[in-house]
Design a protein around this motif. Structure first.
Motif, PDB file in Angstrom:
ATOM      1  N   UNK A   1       0.676  -1.055  -0.109  1.00  0.00           N
ATOM      2  CA  UNK A   1       0.091   0.098  -0.153  1.00  0.00           C
ATOM      3  C   UNK A   1       0.859   1.016  -0.082  1.00  0.00           C
ATOM      4  N   UNK A   2       0.283   2.354  -0.403  1.00  0.00           N
ATOM      5  CA  UNK A   2       1.000   3.636  -0.251  1.00  0.00           C
ATOM      6  C   UNK A   2       0.450   4.723   0.324  1.00  0.00           C
ATOM      7  N   UNK A   3      -0.871   4.419   0.740  1.00  0.00           N
ATOM      8  CA  UNK A   3      -1.588   5.488   1.363  1.00  0.00           C
ATOM      9  C   UNK A   3      -1.625   5.218   2.872  1.00  0.00           C
ATOM     10  N   UNK A   4      -2.764   5.637   3.453  1.00  0.00           N
ATOM     11  CA  UNK A   4      -2.752   5.307   4.979  1.00  0.00           C
ATOM     12  C   UNK A   4      -2.612   3.958   5.299  1.00  0.00           C
ATOM     13  N   UNK A   5      -3.092   3.256   4.430  1.00  0.00           N
ATOM     14  CA  UNK A   5      -2.281   1.555   4.739  1.00  0.00           C
ATOM     15  C   UNK A   5      -0.912   1.299   5.102  1.00  0.00           C
ATOM     16  N   UNK A   6      -0.239   2.157   4.381  1.00  0.00           N
ATOM     17  CA  UNK A   6       1.081   1.966   4.702  1.00  0.00           C
ATOM     18  C   UNK A   6       1.609   2.673   5.909  1.00  0.00           C
ATOM     19  N   UNK A   7       1.097   3.830   6.297  1.00  0.00           N
ATOM     20  CA  UNK A   7       1.404   4.530   7.516  1.00  0.00           C
ATOM     21  C   UNK A   7       0.670   3.558   8.794  1.00  0.00           C
ATOM     22  N   UNK A   8      -0.519   3.015   8.451  1.00  0.00           N
ATOM     23  CA  UNK A   8      -1.057   2.251   9.415  1.00  0.00           C
ATOM     24  C   UNK A   8      -0.263   0.912   9.933  1.00  0.00           C
ATOM     25  N   UNK A   9       0.142   0.582   8.841  1.00  0.00           N
ATOM     26  CA  UNK A   9       1.205  -0.756   8.782  1.00  0.00           C
ATOM     27  C   UNK A   9       2.630  -0.350   9.491  1.00  0.00           C
ATOM     28  N   UNK A  10       3.167   0.674   9.214  1.00  0.00           N
ATOM     29  CA  UNK A  10       4.245   1.128  10.015  1.00  0.00           C
ATOM     30  C   UNK A  10       3.794   1.204  11.373  1.00  0.00           C
ATOM     31  N   UNK A  11       2.926   1.819  11.841  1.00  0.00           N
ATOM     32  CA  UNK A  11       2.356   1.775  13.462  1.00  0.00           C
ATOM     33  C   UNK A  11       2.285   0.373  13.882  1.00  0.00           C
ATOM     34  N   UNK A  12       1.702  -0.587  13.179  1.00  0.00           N
ATOM     35  CA  UNK A  12       1.848  -2.041  13.596  1.00  0.00           C
ATOM     36  C   UNK A  12       3.171  -2.458  13.885  1.00  0.00           C
ATOM     37  N   UNK A  13       3.984  -2.201  12.755  1.00  0.00           N
ATOM     38  CA  UNK A  13       5.601  -2.754  12.978  1.00  0.00           C
ATOM     39  C   UNK A  13       6.215  -2.219  14.269  1.00  0.00           C
ATOM     40  N   UNK A  14       5.979  -0.736  14.420  1.00  0.00           N
ATOM     41  CA  UNK A  14       6.500  -0.179  15.527  1.00  0.00           C
ATOM     42  C   UNK A  14       6.228  -1.027  16.930  1.00  0.00           C
ATOM     43  N   UNK A  15       5.035  -1.624  16.905  1.00  0.00           N
ATOM     44  CA  UNK A  15       4.654  -2.427  18.202  1.00  0.00           C
ATOM     45  C   UNK A  15       5.444  -3.635  18.327  1.00  0.00           C
ATOM     46  N   UNK A  16       5.980  -4.132  17.140  1.00  0.00           N
ATOM     47  CA  UNK A  16       6.488  -5.548  17.006  1.00  0.00           C
ATOM     48  C   UNK A  16       7.899  -5.480  17.431  1.00  0.00           C
TER      49      UNK A  16
END
Ligand SMILES: [Mg+2]
Length: 379
Positions: A309-324
């Motif tokens: 993804x390149x929209x909000x899905x990209x940023x949202x996934x980044x937030x998930x990764x930051x919790x892993x």
């Protein structure tokens, strides 16, 4: 908190994958990222505005099915959420999601209805974290301020020389982890040999092979040093088949095509995968993603979210990764964008998380307007 405005926006943005241009035949111009004819990539956005004027963003899957997901969002799924009131807490979102899931379950527990719910769920989490005044990853308890990004290359048609050239181009840009979308042994080996050992290489084959062929082909790749082989088996829900391939010695990943959270439950119970790849815009947003992460923890399976993804899905996934854990990296399409929708769209080897409350998705209004191809507003 009350949703006072519900907006669905379908965007198609031109990109460049650095490959020899092919004259497009037109109709397939926006099908999927693997096609060399593709010159624009779509993103399907949801923007929810609360009564205080906060804007929460989400993204739904995707590509060829976008018109169907759009219809779900502009129709029954969106209507269910228009004007809905909820407590902007994790329990409050869980309650509203549970009510929506019960109301809509007969229309599909996966597919476009779940893709639509994924975008809405993401926007609800964005709004709630904004109300709490915290970046979303911190609101979820995440501590990583910087995350590794891996470059996800498009297909270069199994041409060994071209694949070698492209992985070296990504390595020169500073990426320490790469993923191919090639299927042929020669192209995969050429990529591995073109890279220094310290650069990790994974291969996504997108469900091409029956089990027996998958076993033979993956066994032949054992020993060349792949980080994982992704979706080696057709059909993608042949969990026993995936478990057989796993025994060939190359870690097996899958999950972007799982049938909802229930699909992951079965995959974990079958011992089918080494690495789980839930996709935020398909699995039910943060709510579905967090259920999968909790289950993966019980089965001691690593989570590496899917993200093309390149929209909000990209940023949202980044937030998930930051919790892993530190081993988890963010997948980003290795594409150049002549015009970007937002500042986090360009692939860089490591990403500093936004400091803003919520997702931190701030689209360029002029770009959004210029490249919107369809739009609906519910109030
Ligand atoms: Mg994949």
């Amino acid at each position: 908190m009350k949703i006072s405005r519900f907006e669905v926006i379908r965007v198609a943005l031109p990109f460049d994958a650095g490959r020899t241009p092919i004259v497009a035949s037109g109709a397939r111009d926006a099908y999927n990222a693997a096609s060399p004819e593709l010159r624009r990539m779509e993103t399907l956005l949801v923007k929810l505005t609360d009564e205080q004027g906060r804007e929460g963003w989400g993204e739904a899957f995707g590509h060829l099915i976008n018109p169907v997901t759009f219809a779900a969002l502009a129709g029954p799924v969106g209507r269910w959420f228009s004007g809905v009131e909820f407590l902007p807490t994790m329990d409050g979102i869980a309650a509203v999601r549970d009510a929506a899931d019960r109301a809509l379950h007969a229309f599909g527990r996966t597919g476009p209805v779940l893709f639509a719910l994924s975008a809405i769920d993401t926007a609800l989490w964005d709004l709630a974290a904004q109300a709490a005044g915290e970046p979303l990853y911190r609101w979820m308890g995440g501590k990583r301020e910087t995350i590794d990004v891996y470059a996800s290359l498009v297909s270069y048609d199994n041409d060994p020389d071209e694949v070698a050239r492209q992985v070296q181009r990504a390595a020169r840009a500073g990426f320490k982890r790469l993923k191919l979308h090639e299927t042929e042994h020669a192209a995969i080996v050429a990529a591995r040999e073109a890279l220094p050992k310290e650069i990790a290489l994974a291969v996504d084959v997108n469900c091409p092979w029956q089990v027996a062929e998958a076993v033979t082909r993956v066994a032949a790749l054992n020993g060349i040093g792949l980080e994982w082989i992704e979706e080696p088996v057709w059909p993608p829900d042949d969990l026993d088949g995936l478990a057989q391939v796993r025994r060939q010695g190359v870690p097996v990943s899958a999950g972007e095509n799982a049938s909802g959270v229930a699909g992951f439950r079965q995959a974990f119970a079958s011992g089918a995968i080494d690495i789980a790849q839930p996709s935020l815009a398909k699995i039910g947003g943060f709510t579905g993603m967090r259920e999968v992460i909790a289950m993966a923890g019980e089965y001691r399976v690593q989570v590496m979210p899917h993200c093309f993804y390149y929209g909000p899905g990209l940023l949202a996934t980044a937030h998930v990764v930051a919790t892993l854990p530190q081993t988890a990296a963010l997948e980003v399409p290795w594409l150049q964008w002549p015009t970007a929708l937002h500042v986090y769209q360009h692939a860089v080897p490591s990403m500093r998380m936004p400091d803003l409350p919520g997702l931190g998705f701030q689209p360029d209004a002029a770009v959004l307007q210029e490249f919107t191809i369809d739009r609906a507003v519910l109030v």
